[in-house]
Write a protein that holds these residues in place. Structure first.
Motif, PDB file in Angstrom:
ATOM      1  N   ALA A 145     -94.007 -23.835  38.438  1.00 45.64           N
ATOM      2  CA  ALA A 145     -94.790 -23.737  39.436  1.00 45.64           C
ATOM      3  C   ALA A 145     -94.005 -23.935  40.918  1.00 45.64           C
ATOM      4  N   LEU A 154     -94.672 -19.314  37.816  1.00 45.39           N
ATOM      5  CA  LEU A 154     -95.965 -19.153  38.599  1.00 45.39           C
ATOM      6  C   LEU A 154     -95.340 -19.170  39.911  1.00 45.39           C
ATOM      7  N   THR A 155     -95.644 -18.542  40.850  1.00 41.86           N
ATOM      8  CA  THR A 155     -95.128 -18.656  42.441  1.00 41.86           C
ATOM      9  C   THR A 155     -96.322 -18.250  43.357  1.00 41.86           C
ATOM     10  N   ASP A 211     -94.902 -28.771  38.457  1.00 46.67           N
ATOM     11  CA  ASP A 211     -95.438 -28.155  39.593  1.00 46.67           C
ATOM     12  C   ASP A 211     -94.581 -28.693  40.763  1.00 46.67           C
ATOM     13  N   LYS A 245    -101.615 -22.540  43.042  1.00 44.42           N
ATOM     14  CA  LYS A 245    -100.751 -22.910  41.795  1.00 44.42           C
ATOM     15  C   LYS A 245    -101.157 -24.088  41.239  1.00 44.42           C
ATOM     16  N   VAL A 282     -99.412 -15.755  42.221  1.00 43.33           N
ATOM     17  CA  VAL A 282    -100.860 -16.247  42.317  1.00 43.33           C
ATOM     18  C   VAL A 282    -101.439 -15.030  43.718  1.00 43.33           C
TER      19      VAL A 282
END
Length: 927
Positions: free
Chosen positions: A169, A33-34, A140, A41, A192
């Motif tokens: 992330a 996830l970027t 994260d 995020k 995102v």
């Protein structure tokens, strides 16, 4: 090192993304996830880990900070420190020692550390956890993992079983994500997305901030949730220091937390790129060519770095646009005076436009200069002639600032001129700034009045917050008929818009007309007559058209307060109300290019609004949606009150887009209008929402919403039913809610007025409601005859959507009579008409249902014959009860009282000859 915790931000707007990430983890076991800092995020990761914990999965969280990147093995140590002790019991001696050394629980041996044992220990820990159940490893801020931890985790994750899922992330700052090796080849990469305006509005509302600020904050934040919230709080705090609260057009203070968020975003690029970005921030229309000419030879390469960091976009023609409006503000604020002055000097030599060159030259110095002030004043006049009133206002303020102190008269004239330019353009921030400067000086009463009138003109729909401004303007205008007329004219607008009192508005306009005639101001006199005609139409005055004709006869080559207040525009609105749609459209298409040249955003919006309404009435939904989109974009860009634009968007969507989007726009419009005490567009947005609820079968909700419209319209003494046509919709909703008697009484009462005023299409809409009333009361033959005749009348009036809606009602009546062929014919005719108009959601409603899929259709199959004798409200209740809903549950879902449910259920039992819920369910299944 800190544990990964959720911010106060919510996952607003990220519901679909969360589902997509969850699917990726289920299918692939890995997901990356970027997005930029503050994109949300962490909130997405938090939502997924909380869901995993609710499923009793083992969750390992890791959220390194920036400083951890430079501490070897810091992240790996933090991760293993959170592992349950039971997972370490099966480790061999060397592996336990390796873990203890990593966690600094024992001294390092002389022989050195066993790195192989450490790697195998991490693998064994993950396998042990996976043997007990699913494991989610959530990383994260993966961009801050130290190199040693990254290497260790990459090795371990290659050897872990499928039960270990990995979610990484990362805040990507250009190039490939650093966490990509951890997820392995082929892992889904999800970015995102920025929030939309509606989602920003929801975010603000959840935090107790005004929804009407959503457009400005969305533009300034670029849809970044953290920046949006920071800007909202900064604006609310700044507004708390003055009366009246936050205004939708106020400058957004990029200070405090907002500035820190902006700095963090800008920190993603090196210093050289930030210097180029500063020049772009100072330029009015930055391009790569301009930046090169201004001394940045590597502008393309430096902007490419900024584009990868999601700070700017560079168009094919070289135009540079910041992704968030707060970024250029932060760049300029953080730069010192010397850097800004040097940047403006460089741009002054590089721009092609002489006006912009002069502006930059003036901004490069900070001392009074009489000659420079004169040049700026001349440039402001040029902009005024071009219709660039915002730039004229900015230049007027700049000219006043550069005026030497021994020329107070010229300074005052420039400040008042700047205020009036800002008022024309609807820029409340500039108008307030100029007016504060006027009031801080020894201004004459006339100058004070003119400045305060500019603030009123720029306020948009929010006139209710300006009582003090009106009072001061009234006092200062005493003895000057022309100024008194100007103040009374605006008072008339306020009485209608904010007070909801057209009678007082009409009376104030009459006073303004007398004063304008005494002062020799024929333009103000024409506008006063226009207000009288507008209020007369609302109140049902028979002389309204004569008053409008009188206004049109007066010479008004250029209306200082905008085309929206001119008699020519009111004539267009009357043509729309009277269904002279071709005339209205042709006049609007003439006005549109004219108002685009005036520089008045409110004028342009008004024309786009009317074009939207005309196209909807003509059955051209695609064109209507295009105009509505333009109106909404203009509103956000110009900082206008958003309530009217959200209403326009809602109506375009309810007819030609989608019901859920329409409901969202309508709710935003309701909230914004309530915040600004705008009674006129509050009624309109409520009407749009009620129409959605009626179309989607939520009859009880539609009745409640449209009753609010009726109450507001009654409070505003609106008599003419052609201005806002809610009456037929409320009557239809009452029929659907099993109140046909009330619906018949409403349509009969309104019919008397509509017939007396000659409102033919309103009468036809009431006849559609009457047809449904007759059907509900068992007079099916009369209902069919009336609906067929009404469809023909709408066809003759060239109102295709109204005709199609009538055919849809006819199909429902025929279906209830179990007349299959006529029902299908009417339904197909309605579907064809909706499709031709581009009314997508309505075409879906008119799609012919299959017998099995539609138990309420009156066709064979399912419980159709059983339900054919029931009203729509009874049908919905019967289906709920058959599914097992209690009386209380049914009442809550239908938005009625338990007593109403009980009475309605008794009628259902009588009609279907059943005595219990069980018999009802059986009847619906077997008949």
């Amino acid at each position: 090192m800190v544990a990964a915790t959720g911010h106060a931000d919510t996952t607003v707007g990220h519901g679909e993304l969360i589902k997509a990430v969850d699917r990726a983890l289920t299918t692939h076991g890995r997901a990356l996830l970027t997005g930029p800092a503050g994109a949300g995020k962490t909130e997405v990761v938090r939502a997924l880990t909380e869901a995993a914990e609710l499923r009793h999965e083992t969750v390992l969280r890791l959220a390194p900070e920036a400083t951890d990147r430079w501490i070897p093995e810091a992240s790996a140590a933090a991760l293993l420190a959170s592992v349950p002790a039971a997972a370490l019991e099966r480790l061999s001696g060397p592996q336990r020692t390796a873990i203890a050394l990593l966690r600094r629980e024992t001294d390092a041996p002389r022989a050195g550390r066993d790195h192989v044992a450490l790697r195998l220990a991490v693998v064994e820990v993950l396998r042990t956890l996976a043997a007990r159940g699913p494991v989610l490893l959530a990383l994260d801020n993966a961009q801050w993992l130290d190199a040693e931890s990254t290497d260790l985790l990459r090795f371990a994750l290659r050897l872990t079983p499928p039960g270990v899922r990995v979610l990484a992330a990362e805040c990507v700052q250009g190039g490939a994500p650093l966490a990509e090796p951890l997820c392995g080849p082929g892992a889904p990469h999800l970015r995102v997305p920025p929030l939309g305006t509606d989602e920003v509005a929801e975010l603000l509302v959840r935090r107790g901030l005004p929804a009407r600020l959503a457009g400005r904050i969305h533009q300034a934040s670029g849809g970044n949730p953290r920046l949006a919230l920071a800007l909202g709080h900064s604006l609310a705090e700044a507004a708390g220091t003055r009366d009246g609260g936050a205004h939708h057009a106020d400058p957004l203070p990029v200070s405090g937390q907002a500035r820190e968020v902006a700095r963090r975003l800008l920190g993603a690029v090196p210093a050289q790129a930030r210097r180029t970005l500063l020049l772009a921030a100072l330029a009015a229309r930055p391009t790569t060519a301009l930046l090169r000419r201004a001394g940045r030879p590597d502008a393309e390469a430096e902007l490419a770095v900024a584009e990868r960091a999601a700070l700017v976009t560079v168009e094919e023609d070289g135009a540079v646009r910041f992704t968030a409006g707060a970024l250029p503000t932060a760049l300029a604020a953080d730069a010192g005076w010397a850097d800004r002055a040097a940047g403006h000097a460089a741009l002054a030599a590089a721009v092609d436009d002489p006006v912009q060159a002069l502006r930059h030259r003036a901004l490069a110095v900070d001392t009074p200069d009489e000659r420079l002030a004169d040049e700026i004043t001349e440039a402001a006049a040029v902009c005024r002639r071009r219709g660039q009133r915002v730039l004229a206002a900015e230049l007027g303020l700049l000219a006043a600032d550069r005026t030497p102190c021994h020329l107070p008269g010229e300074e005052m004239a420039r400040l008042v001129g700047a205020a009036e330019d800002a008022g024309w353009a609807g820029r409340a921030d500039l108008a307030r700034r100029a007016t504060r400067a006027v009031l801080a000086r020894d201004a004459s009463p006339a100058d004070r009045v003119r400045a305060r009138l500019a603030v009123i003109d720029a306020a948009g729909q929010d006139l209710g917050a300006l009582d003090e401004t009106f009072a001061h303007a009234t006092a200062d205008a005493e003895g000057d008929p022309a100024l008194q007329a100007a103040v009374r004219l605006r008072t008339a607008w306020k009485h209608n818009l904010s007070d909801g009192d057209p009678v007082r508005s009409r009376d104030a306009a009459a006073e303004a007309g007398v004063l304008a005639a005494a002062g020799g101001d024929q333009v103000a006199e024409a506008m006063a007559l226009t207000v009288r005609a507008r209020m007369g139409r609302i109140l049902g005055d028979r002389d309204a058209e004569e008053i409008l004709a009188e206004a049109l006869a007066l010479p008004a080559p250029e209306v200082p307060l905008g085309m929206r207040n001119a008699p020519q525009y009111l004539a267009v609105r009357h043509a729309l109300f009277d269904d002279r749609l071709a005339d209205a459209q042709s006049q609007l298409l003439v006005l549109l290019p004219a108002v685009r040249r005036t520089g008045s955003a409110e004028d342009v919006f008004e024309v786009l609004r009317s074009l939207t309404e005309v196209e909807l009435r003509r059955g051209r939904c695609a064109a209507a949606r295009a105009h509505a989109r333009d109106a909404l974009e203009l509103t956000i860009e110009a900082g206008l009150s958003p309530g009217p634009a959200w209403y326009v968007a809602a109506m375009a969507e309810v007819m030609g887009g989608g019901f859920p989007r329409a409901a969202g726009y309508a709710r935003r419009g309701i909230q914004a209008s309530e915040e600004e005490h705008d009674q006129v567009f509050l009624s309109r947005s409520l009407y749009a929402l009620g129409l959605v609820e009626l179309a989607t079968g939520e009859a009880a909700k539609a009745v409640a919403t449209l009753r609010r419209v009726a109450e507001l319209e009654a409070a505003q003494q609106v008599v003419d039913p052609s201005v806002l046509r809610w009456h037929g919709e409320l009557a239809e909703a009452l029929v659907a809610a099993d109140a046909p008697e009330e619906a018949a009484e409403l349509q009969a009462r309104v019919r008397t007025t509509a017939v007396a005023l000659g409102r033919t299409s309103v009468v036809a809409a009431l006849d559609r409601a009457l047809g449904l009333c007759l059907s509900a009361q068992g007079e099916a033959e009369d209902a069919v005859a009336l609906l067929e005749a009404t469809a023909q009348r709408f066809a003759a009036l060239q109102l295709p959507l109204e005709r199609a809606r009538t055919l849809l009602a006819l199909a429902r009546v025929e279906r209830r009579r179990r007349r299959r062929a006529p029902a299908r014919a009417a339904l197909r005719a309605a579907a064809d008409a909706f499709a031709e108009a581009g009314a997508t959601p309505w075409a879906e409603l008119a799609r012919e249902p299959s017998p099995a899929a539609s138990p309420s259709s009156g066709e064979e199959g399912g419980g159709a014959p059983a339900l054919a004798s029931l009203t729509e409200a009874e049908t919905r209740l019967a289906l709920l009860v058959a599914e097992g809903a209690s009386n209380q549950e049914a009442a809550a879902k239908l938005f009625v009282s338990v007593k109403t449910v009980e009475a309605r259920l008794t009628r259902i039992y009588q009609k279907l000859d059943v005595r219990s819920r069980a018999q009802l369910a059986t009847t619906l299944r077997t008949r």
